[in-house]
Design a protein around this motif. Structure first.
Motif, short mmCIF file in Angstrom:
data_model
loop_
_atom_site.label_atom_id
_atom_site.label_comp_id
_atom_site.label_asym_id
_atom_site.label_seq_id
_atom_site.Cartn_x
_atom_site.Cartn_y
_atom_site.Cartn_z
N HIS A 81 0.85 -1.19 0.00
CA HIS A 81 0.00 0.00 0.00
C HIS A 81 0.89 1.24 0.00
N ARG A 82 0.42 2.28 -0.64
CA ARG A 82 1.16 3.55 -0.65
C ARG A 82 0.51 4.50 0.37
N HIS A 83 1.33 5.04 1.25
CA HIS A 83 0.91 6.07 2.19
C HIS A 83 1.82 7.26 1.96
N GLY A 84 1.34 8.21 1.14
CA GLY A 84 2.18 9.34 0.74
C GLY A 84 3.35 8.80 -0.07
#
Length: 165
Positions: A61-64
């Motif tokens: 997952h991408r968080h920022g």
């Protein structure tokens, strides 16, 4: 039960170097794979003729600007250990890694051979040949419908000594 020769014991320094390279390779593979569901497979053949296969399923997952990788820790450790010994090379004759991206509507498969202490990309044709053979018997298997074979991409080799140096 067959008799096996005692496997050579690599030096601690060689194992440590190979382990750093294995972590680096996994990080580069998963970073390039990007967000989604991915499966990593390692297959190797040791000097006694035994095969080892390990798989690792991850969710990214991408968080920022940060990629967060979710995977069972014990499977991650097992995968990293197997790849470490493949990279180190004194007990493994040949090995390879497959990255299967199952994020899109059709799975994409890429592969790398472990050669001279690092992962070298395989072409789509080479990975198809590997993927469509039973790893134990070598017999041909049917192609999975909808599967896309793609070229492996080059992974920049890390700085530092080769594990067997």
């Amino acid at each position: 039960m067959p008799e096996y020769a005692k496997l050579p014991r690599p030096s601690d320094a060689a194992i440590a170097t190979a382990n750093r390279r294995a972590y680096d390779a996994i990080a580069k593979l998963l970073s390039a794979a990007g967000p989604g569901s991915h499966c990593l497979y390692y297959a190797g053949h040791d000097v006694n003729g035994r095969d080892v296969t390990v798989n690792l399923t991850v969710q990214i997952h991408r968080h920022g600007p940060v990629l967060v990788v979710m995977a069972p820790p014990e499977k991650g450790e097992l995968f990293t250990t197997a790849l470490t010994f493949g990279i180190e090379g004194s007990v493994v004759e040949r090995g390879g890694v497959i990255l299967r991206d199952v994020t899109g509507p059709r799975p994409i498969v890429r592969g790398w051979a472990v050669t001279a202490g690092w992962l070298q990309p395989l072409s789509a044709d080479e990975i198809a040949t590997c993927y469509e053979r039973d790893p134990v018997t070598g017999d041909p298997m049917d192609q999975e419908p909808g599967l896309i074979y793609a070229d492996g991409f080059p992974l920049p080799e890390p700085d530092g000594a080769h594990p067997s140096a």
